[in-house]
Design an enzyme around this catalytic site. Structure first.
Site, PDB file in Angstrom:
ATOM      1  CG  MET A  45      -2.006  -0.979   1.146  1.00 34.16           C
ATOM      2  SD  MET A  45      -2.323  -1.683   2.753  1.00 34.16           S
ATOM      3  CE  MET A  45      -1.431  -3.202   2.599  1.00 34.16           C
ATOM      4  CB  SER A  80      -8.579   0.836   7.276  1.00 31.83           C
ATOM      5  OG  SER A  80      -7.340   1.259   7.828  1.00 31.83           O
ATOM      6  CG  ASP A  81      -5.310  -0.024   1.406  1.00 32.70           C
ATOM      7  OD1 ASP A  81      -4.165  -0.040   1.886  1.00 32.70           O
ATOM      8  OD2 ASP A  81      -5.531  -0.216   0.201  1.00 32.70           O
ATOM      9  CB  CYS A  82      -1.911   2.057   4.792  1.00 31.01           C
ATOM     10  SG  CYS A  82      -1.345   0.494   5.480  1.00 31.01           S
ATOM     11  CB  SER A 103      -8.796   3.498   4.323  1.00 31.27           C
ATOM     12  OG  SER A 103      -8.181   2.895   3.223  1.00 31.27           O
TER      13      SER A 103
END
Length: 768
Positions: free
Chosen positions: A1, A289-291, A293
């Site tokens: 990410m 969460s994606d980093c 997000s």
């Protein structure tokens, strides 16, 4: 990410620098150290007590401040309870990686086995291989954890659909077919996590949920993109791999994505997180969460008016862990402002702490645990390197072989010109989300094992912006018995946050290929490295280029694998897991258009082999062999009755809703005889497609099964495939309901076809 915030990167800077040249020591006990009298007797440390009770006890001892300190990926230590800090973010897409701060190489752990990039491995269509790779990766991950340089929570695999051929991250995915992606997800996850339902070897994570397949295209990036997706496409395409990952792979984590879906950020959507992942699919694990997000949905998407509302909305939606500092910074204030209850925070911690306990992190001394014996001797072993080579050999695809130009012969082709910007590739072969490989064999090194080589780059790099190296390359081809051109892409062309604008080869690569083909003395073999498809129609049509091979990004052993295929030590059996479109396909097709099905009013052509019916360079599933196989359907039923549940079941029009059918043992068994009628032993990849009865919302065809079988020359082997009717012969209507079409379904295996009629049982059915 790639992180959205420079501040978040800075938060790890000291950590990364201080650990870059670490001398590995044994890891300290994370928690419940038997030598610590103050904590060893605490209830959450008692292994005889069920994990649910241990987690409840631990949460009950934490203050709100301590609880919130555990909501981010860099979880704080709780010294008074004997709990160390923990970094949740590690990656293992195709080998242990150092992309995340949870894993670092150095000392007695200088490297890890780097397998082919996922798109290449998936081209093998070999589920047992995928699981074997997962087992090797988790062995090396556990060894590095024991040595104090790795984590146990790996945010892999990426199971998004390769919807658009321009996507820079398509290389990370299992391709365009949702069933293949789902089977890959379940297989790789089982390999990583092990088969004990109550314990975890490592914790895998399927990402990025959902409808995420655009990074940065034409001024639109993933942080701002709102994916407008129909219920139909969500159900029959985008969610399929994630559902299979949870229900069949029993994955320990799902990651939500940066983008919005129909106006709602995925990491703050209770319908996606709590309702779908947690309740409908039954995730036994945590949602991360994606980093950054959560920060993105507040700062960039302006979805909430205050940071406290963003924190509260995400946690209440079902988010358990934030990759980033946002929840740590704003959750306490969200509780103080009555936007969030402390019990909501507790619910998130139940999921993360349960995974840590299933990993054995609260079981005391590492050495006494099931994987405590793993260490440096279990990383980069000869067996692991051998599996990396086998994976590359199985994933390489022979696209063209006119006049049986391949395999080359060491006797007839004593001198080989090896030309092209990827001819001496090393790091480029392992793609992205990789670590430090055990070692590399480049293509020119691999070919040198079979013949004398004349090496010329031809282009400085894959961008190939000028022709100043062309003349030397042409002269090399004129003087060689055969010429191998190793061309294609690398991470400077396609990568995370880097989508392509064209499907053509970069710069002057095509010109170099054509000049070499015109001048070469012997056969010209084109080898392509790429994650996404390339329009090489010119080479396919050029009779002076008799053979073309796609190697994807073949991993650390890629050069050996390519050479083994070119010289016939290995017989290619890979099949393309994605359609190769012509450049014209992109005309009037923005990446932002999410519809899978054609939209004739907008001249949208449809996406993937399931819905696109136009010209292709190579179709999904294409791949040749050095031998020839035939199929014969030996046995398959012609009629399958479908019983409908109870008196509330309905047969609407010409279909049955899957929820109304008795699905448990409803299976179509097909017996296929595969015969090798060629001159070499080989492995055949058998793809089974179904063509449902006509309907404007049904796919043209869909993959329902695949098997890989080794068949010796002259041998015939019978292969049985069992096709679950409700899962694989169903289609999805416009409302997002999965239905079984009544009537004739075509089953297609190569040139063989069989028709099976699905018929509704009228007993107890109310027709409407």
């Amino acid at each position: 990410m790639i992180l959205h915030k420079m501040a978040f990167l800075a938060a790890f800077l000291f950590f990364l620098i201080s650990s870059s040249s670490v001398c590995v020591q044994s890891r300290e006990t994370f928690a419940c150290d038997t030598k610590d009298a103050a904590t060893a007797t605490l209830r959450f440390c008692q292994l005889s007590i069920p994990i649910t009770e241990r987690v409840k006890d631990l949460i009950g001892r934490l203050t709100l401040v301590e609880k919130v300190s555990l909501l981010g990926n860099t979880a704080a230590a709780i010294p008074r309870l004997g709990i160390k800090g923990y970094e949740w973010w590690s990656e293992a897409l195709h080998g242990v990686s150092n992309v995340g701060p949870g894993t670092k190489f150095g000392g007695v752990y200088p490297a890890a086995t780097s397998f082919p990039q996922v798109i290449t491995t998936v081209a093998s269509f070999n589920a047992s291989l995928w699981e074997s790779i997962g087992r090797v990766v988790s062995n090396e991950a556990r060894a590095m954890y024991n040595g104090g340089v790795g984590g146990l929570t790996y945010w892999s695999p990426n199971v998004n659909i390769l919807r658009d051929p321009r996507w820079g991250r398509g290389q990370e995915t299992p391709g365009e077919d949702p069933v293949v992606a789902g089977k890959y997800a379940a297989s790789y996850v089982r390999g990583l996590q092990g088969n004990d339902p109550s314990r975890l070897k490592v914790a895998a994570c399927c990402k990025h949920f959902t409808a995420y397949d655009l990074d940065n295209w034409n001024g639109v990036d993933r942080f701002h993109f709102n994916a407008k997706v129909s219920k139909q496409d969500i159900e029959d395409t985008f969610d399929v791999p994630f559902r299979m990952c949870v229900k069949e792979g029993n994955v320990a984590s799902i990651m939500c994505s940066y983008n919005q879906v129909n106006g709602v950020p995925t990491c703050a959507d209770p319908n996606l997180l709590k309702k779908t992942i947690r309740n409908q699919w039954g995730l036994n694990g945590y949602i991360v969460s994606d980093c950054d997000s959560v920060g993105v949905l507040y700062d960039t998407q302006h979805y909430t008016g205050t940071p406290e509302e963003a924190a509260a909305d995400s946690i209440k939606a079902g988010l358990d862990l934030d990759c980033g500092p946002f929840l740590g910074a704003h959750t306490i204030d969200a509780v103080k402002k009555n936007l969030l209850r402390e019990s909501d925070v507790d619910n998130a911690l139940v999921n993360t702490l349960t995974v840590q306990m299933r990993l054995g992190m609260f079981d005391g001394d590492i050495a006494a645990q099931p994987y405590g014996h793993l260490g440096p001797a279990h990383v980069c072993t000869p067996v692991h390197k051998g599996l990396a080579l086998e994976a590359a050999q199985q994933g390489i695809v022979l696209l063209k072989n006119h006049g049986s130009s391949l395999p080359l012969s060491s006797q007839r082709h004593r001198t080989v010109a090896v030309i092209g910007p990827n001819s001496d590739a090393t790091v480029a072969m392992i793609g992205n989300y990789a670590g430090i490989a055990c070692g590399y064999t480049s293509p020119v090194q691999g070919i040198t094992g079979y013949a004398r080589t004349i090496h010329q780059k031809g282009c400085v790099d894959v961008h190939c912006m000028d022709d100043r190296l062309f003349d030397a390359a042409v002269e090399a081809a004129r003087g060689a018995d055969a010429t191998v051109l190793v061309m294609g892409l690398d991470q400077s062309i396609e990568a995370e946050f880097k989508d392509r604008n064209s499907l053509l080869l970069p710069g002057k690569q095509q010109e170099l290929i054509s000049r070499i083909a015109k001048a070469a003395k012997g056969p010209v073999i084109l080898v392509l490295m790429s994650g996404g498809p390339i329009d090489i129609s010119f080479a396919e049509k050029d009779r002076k280029i008799p053979a073309i091979v796609w190697a994807g990004y073949p991993g650390q052993e890629g050069g050996t694998a390519i050479a083994d295929i070119l010289f016939g030590s290995a017989n290619p059996g890979g099949k393309l897991p994605m359609t190769w479109y012509p450049q014209d396909y992109l005309t009037n097709l923005p990446m932002t258009e999410m519809s899978m099905r054609p939209i004739h009013s907008k001249r949208i052509p449809g996406r993937t082999y399931r819905f696109y019916d136009g010209p292709v360079v190579y179709p999904f599933g294409h791949g040749l062999s050095y031998t020839r196989f035939t199929h014969s359907i030996a046995d398959a039923p012609k009629v399958i009755p479908i019983a409908v549940r109870g008196r509330n079941g309905t047969v609407s029009g010409k279909s049955i809703r899957v929820t109304h059918a008795r699905c448990n043992r409803l299976s179509l068994g097909v017996h296929v005889d595969v015969t090798n009628v060629g001159s070499r032993d080989g492995t055949h990849t058998m793809l089974v497609f179904s063509a449902p009865p006509g309907g404007e919302w049904a796919p043209k065809k869909q993959l329902v099964a695949f098997e890989r079988v080794h068949v010796a020359v002259g041998e015939k082997k019978r292969v049985q495939v069992n096709i679950h009717v409700c899962k694989y012969l169903s289609v999805v209507d416009r409302a997002g309901n999965r239905r079984i079409p009544i009537g004739d379904h075509g089953i297609h295996i190569g040139d063989e076809s069989h028709t099976v009629s699905l018929q509704a049982s009228t007993l107890g059915v109310i027709k409407s």
